[in-house]
Each structure stands twice: as C-alpha cells, then as structure tokens.
Design a protein around this motif. Sequence first.
Motif, PDB file in Angstrom:
ATOM      1  N   ALA A 206     -42.660 -19.321 -11.720  1.00  0.00           N
ATOM      2  CA  ALA A 206     -43.659 -19.790 -12.677  1.00  0.00           C
ATOM      3  C   ALA A 206     -43.009 -20.480 -13.871  1.00  0.00           C
ATOM      4  CB  ALA A 206     -44.525 -18.623 -13.150  1.00  0.00           C
ATOM      5  N   ARG A 207     -41.753 -20.153 -14.133  1.00  0.00           N
ATOM      6  CA  ARG A 207     -41.032 -20.774 -15.246  1.00  0.00           C
ATOM      7  C   ARG A 207     -40.163 -21.946 -14.783  1.00  0.00           C
ATOM      8  NH1 ARG A 207     -41.162 -17.575 -19.838  1.00  0.00           N
ATOM      9  NH2 ARG A 207     -39.188 -18.385 -20.645  1.00  0.00           N
ATOM     10  N   GLY A 208     -40.298 -22.317 -13.505  1.00  0.00           N
ATOM     11  CA  GLY A 208     -39.653 -23.529 -13.027  1.00  0.00           C
ATOM     12  C   GLY A 208     -38.374 -23.350 -12.237  1.00  0.00           C
ATOM     13  N   VAL A 209     -38.007 -22.114 -11.898  1.00  0.00           N
ATOM     14  CA  VAL A 209     -36.819 -21.901 -11.076  1.00  0.00           C
ATOM     15  C   VAL A 209     -37.142 -22.246  -9.622  1.00  0.00           C
ATOM     16  CG1 VAL A 209     -35.154 -20.191 -10.219  1.00  0.00           C
ATOM     17  CG2 VAL A 209     -35.940 -20.088 -12.601  1.00  0.00           C
ATOM     18  N   ASP A 210     -36.308 -23.065  -9.002  1.00  0.00           N
ATOM     19  CA  ASP A 210     -36.433 -23.388  -7.578  1.00  0.00           C
ATOM     20  C   ASP A 210     -35.760 -22.258  -6.804  1.00  0.00           C
ATOM     21  OD1 ASP A 210     -36.547 -24.564  -5.064  1.00  0.00           O
ATOM     22  OD2 ASP A 210     -34.762 -25.790  -5.426  1.00  0.00           O
ATOM     23  N   LEU A 211     -36.572 -21.379  -6.244  1.00  0.00           N
ATOM     24  CA  LEU A 211     -36.072 -20.170  -5.596  1.00  0.00           C
ATOM     25  C   LEU A 211     -35.961 -20.392  -4.093  1.00  0.00           C
ATOM     26  CD1 LEU A 211     -35.289 -17.345  -6.597  1.00  0.00           C
ATOM     27  CD2 LEU A 211     -37.647 -16.618  -6.169  1.00  0.00           C
ATOM     28  N   ARG A 212     -34.768 -20.237  -3.541  1.00  0.00           N
ATOM     29  CA  ARG A 212     -34.542 -20.384  -2.104  1.00  0.00           C
ATOM     30  C   ARG A 212     -34.192 -19.013  -1.529  1.00  0.00           C
ATOM     31  NH1 ARG A 212     -33.118 -25.862  -0.961  1.00  0.00           N
ATOM     32  NH2 ARG A 212     -34.049 -27.136  -2.621  1.00  0.00           N
ATOM     33  N   LEU A 213     -35.185 -18.337  -0.976  1.00  0.00           N
ATOM     34  CA  LEU A 213     -34.988 -16.994  -0.434  1.00  0.00           C
ATOM     35  C   LEU A 213     -34.520 -17.060   1.014  1.00  0.00           C
ATOM     36  CD1 LEU A 213     -38.152 -15.265  -1.923  1.00  0.00           C
ATOM     37  CD2 LEU A 213     -35.817 -15.235  -2.823  1.00  0.00           C
ATOM     38  N   GLY A 214     -33.735 -16.079   1.396  1.00  0.00           N
ATOM     39  CA  GLY A 214     -33.231 -16.049   2.762  1.00  0.00           C
ATOM     40  C   GLY A 214     -32.237 -17.160   3.034  1.00  0.00           C
ATOM     41  N   GLY A 215     -31.696 -17.740   1.987  1.00  0.00           N
ATOM     42  CA  GLY A 215     -30.741 -18.838   2.134  1.00  0.00           C
ATOM     43  C   GLY A 215     -29.311 -18.356   1.959  1.00  0.00           C
ATOM     44  N   GLU A 216     -28.404 -19.006   2.636  1.00  0.00           N
ATOM     45  CA  GLU A 216     -26.993 -18.635   2.529  1.00  0.00           C
ATOM     46  C   GLU A 216     -26.147 -19.904   2.467  1.00  0.00           C
ATOM     47  OE1 GLU A 216     -23.584 -16.049   4.914  1.00  0.00           O
ATOM     48  OE2 GLU A 216     -25.676 -15.971   5.562  1.00  0.00           O
ATOM     49  N   VAL A 217     -25.351 -20.014   1.400  1.00  0.00           N
ATOM     50  CA  VAL A 217     -24.483 -21.173   1.245  1.00  0.00           C
ATOM     51  C   VAL A 217     -23.261 -20.997   2.138  1.00  0.00           C
ATOM     52  CG1 VAL A 217     -23.052 -22.507  -0.357  1.00  0.00           C
ATOM     53  CG2 VAL A 217     -25.275 -21.611  -1.105  1.00  0.00           C
ATOM     54  N   GLU A 218     -22.985 -22.028   2.955  1.00  0.00           N
ATOM     55  CA  GLU A 218     -21.870 -21.959   3.897  1.00  0.00           C
ATOM     56  C   GLU A 218     -20.608 -22.594   3.319  1.00  0.00           C
ATOM     57  OE1 GLU A 218     -21.202 -22.597   8.676  1.00  0.00           O
ATOM     58  OE2 GLU A 218     -22.607 -23.919   7.639  1.00  0.00           O
ATOM     59  N   TRP A 219     -20.762 -23.766   2.680  1.00  0.00           N
ATOM     60  CA  TRP A 219     -19.595 -24.406   2.088  1.00  0.00           C
ATOM     61  C   TRP A 219     -19.997 -25.342   0.967  1.00  0.00           C
ATOM     62  CZ3 TRP A 219     -18.381 -29.826   2.841  1.00  0.00           C
ATOM     63  CH2 TRP A 219     -19.256 -30.497   3.713  1.00  0.00           C
TER      64      TRP A 219
END
Length: 429
Positions: A206-219
């Motif tokens: 609601a405050r503007g954070v782009d939330l990516r759930l279930g995501g995993e950074v690989e590189w």
Amino acid sequence: MKAHEMGHGQPSRALVVGAGLAALRGAEAMRDTGFSGTLTIVGAEPYRPYDRPPLSKHVLTGQIAPDATTLPSSFGEDVDWHLGIPAVRLNRADRLVHLADGTALPYDRLLIATGTRARPWPNPHEGRLAGVYTLRGRDDAIALRKALTSGPKRVLVIGGGLIGCEVASACRQLSLPVTLVQPGPAPLARVLGRYIGAIVGAMHEARGVDLRLGGEVEWLEEANGRFMRAHLVDGTAIAADIAVMALGAVRNTEWLYGSGLSFDAGGVDCDADGYVLGEDGCPDTAIAAAGDVARFPHPLYGGHRIAVEHWGHAVAQGVHAGRLLAGDKPERNYAALPAFWSGQAGVTLKSVGLTEGADAMTIAQGDPATGRFLALYGREGRCIAAVSVDCGRWLPAYAERIAAAAPFPPEETVIDRGGALAILAPGFS
C-alpha cells in the motif's frame, strides 16, 4: 575474598570481547557491582559502542546522523579500549585472548559478546560488485545512505526479514522505487507466520513497495564491475542500481576454534546461570556470554537453548552476565522474556515471547482491517508470544500471560471483542 579479587589477593583483570550493546552494559554492570580491577574492551569496529536499530531506519532516511548513534556510557578513563582490532583466538589454558594485530590480552574473567555480522551474498564476486550492500554496522549504513541519496532509479532488497522490510520502508520514505524479493510466502513469515506476515506485506504494498513473493534471486548481472540486474530462478529479471542483501545474520564464533568451548554457527552455549560451557559440558566459571552470540536455556521454552537477536535482550543479558562475572550471582537464572520492535510500512510492530513452534493464534485485540491489532500465539495449549501492530499499550498484559505460561486460547472474555475468539493457523512452515 572480595568480588573483584581472584587468587593471592591480586586485583583481577576483566576482558570484554565485543563492543556492542551487550558488551557495554555488561562491562558497566561489572563496575556497578563493585569490580575495581582492570577492565579491557575489545571491538572489531573502530567505534565506541553504538545503537544499531536506527541504522536501518532513521540513519538511512537522514533523520539521524550515523555518529549520533553512540550509546551513552558511565565510563570515564577506567577502561582500556582496543577498537578496530578483532579477537582471533582464545587460549583458555593461559587465559589469553589473541588479537589480529598480535596483541595477547590476559584475563581472569571474560565476557564474550561478539554478536553477529551480516550474512553475505553466496557468490563472493557478485557480493563485491559496486552497488551491492549489506547492512549491519555504522560503516554499512553510511555507505548505503550515500547510495540512496545518489538518485537510484530502483533499489532491490533481497530478503524479507526485519532488516529487509525496514530498508524497503526507508526507501519509500525517500520516495525511491523499491522491489523486495522474498523466497517465502510473506515478508516476516519466519518470525510472525504467514497470516500476520501477509497483513504486513499488504501494508508495504500500500505504500508502494513492489513485493515479489516466492521469488529467489539466482545471480547478479554486472556491467563494468557494477551491479545492474538481478536474475531470478523463474527466468525473470529486475533492473536496479542498488541491491541490498538482507539475508540474516551470522554469529561471530569462528575466533573460538581450538578454545575447547561448546559453540557452533548458532552461538556459544551457556548454562542456566550464564557461564559458557566447555566441550565436556561443564561450565567455565571465568567466562560468560551475552547478546546475539549467546545460546542459553530458557525455562519458558522447555529449557531449550535459544539465541536472541533483540535490543532489550542484549541489555538484560549483558547486565546479568556482568553481575555474574563480578561475583554477584543473581538469585534467579537469566530468563528475561524476549521482545523486539520494528518500525516499517508506517506502523510499529512490537513482540514479546517467541513465536517459534506456535501451532495456533488468534486476533485478541483490535482488527487487522483497521491496521491496529494484537495477535496472540499458542503452542500446546499455552500462550507463548504476542505481536502488536500500532497498539503496544495492550502488550504488557499479554506479556504477563506469556511469562506465566497461561492457557491458550485465553479463557476470560477479551475486552474489545465480543463472542468466542477465532483460532487461526499462524502459517509457520
């Protein structure tokens, strides 16, 4: 024998390894309890003890200068400081602590309060790219604050724990676009469970954070040695100028290898009094530990050894350990109720107890729809933790229930909620 003397009537030597909150309050407690021998404090950072919570909040937003976080202290010239030089080895046979510069410091009583450090990105090369940051110490906050004020087009936060959420919140206060990647089902899910974590996540969105759930950074992709893009396991990519690694903490125990003490990556083992245990399971009554690095049996949690990374705990356990080493053994074993607070997403979260192992929860006060509520957690029919969102005034009453291991769900009528309480699954997995 006086509390400050050990053997042959000679004034004893107290050594504190670590220069954070627990170390400072422990050292002060030794003096306050009557210890008048030599007192030496060793710190890996070049600074006198300072307050860490503001670093991920007010320091990042510019409301507090980094050097304004120094903790108040009662010490004058009666302390020998060794700052900017980490301890590298403990020799218990000779009662010596060896420092990285070759100095060997003797002790008769030793307080271990080495705390934690930020967990680094697993790929060392990527972790050293320009634009990649961690946040634990004052220098980290100074560097990240400078980066945030340089006009980044987007900030990427990897990790949705307390630090990750606080950094994302600070970015939005600075009107910076920010994406938070969280591998789990909700931010703070490990601490609060999926149910409450999802509510807090919605507040961030609601405050503007782009939330990516279930995501995993690989590189991490680079250009000319600078971070430019993160690639996720699912094939998507996030372009950003700054990446903040909020992957949790690593306890600083490596310097204890070969000491014969009982420790591992999860902390230094203590007995119920606060003395550190040897590998043989016997306490070394010349050594105590306090703060993030100390793992101790808590009576409220079945005597299971826990390590707690909270501000109030560092103070309370530091004071307990300092008194213990000064010869004033407290009447009761250390059993302070864990508690923490966090400012993020425009609200204040406060918690007492430990949610770990909770098998049920209920909204005992307020209503999540209004953004003001208190969640009570239970395990095996007993109250074990409570979390308040913008309603901390209710927390002390529930802290009393938790300390008394009161029945869960609460038996009596709750003041502001009519009818039976809905018992929910907290969503730990």
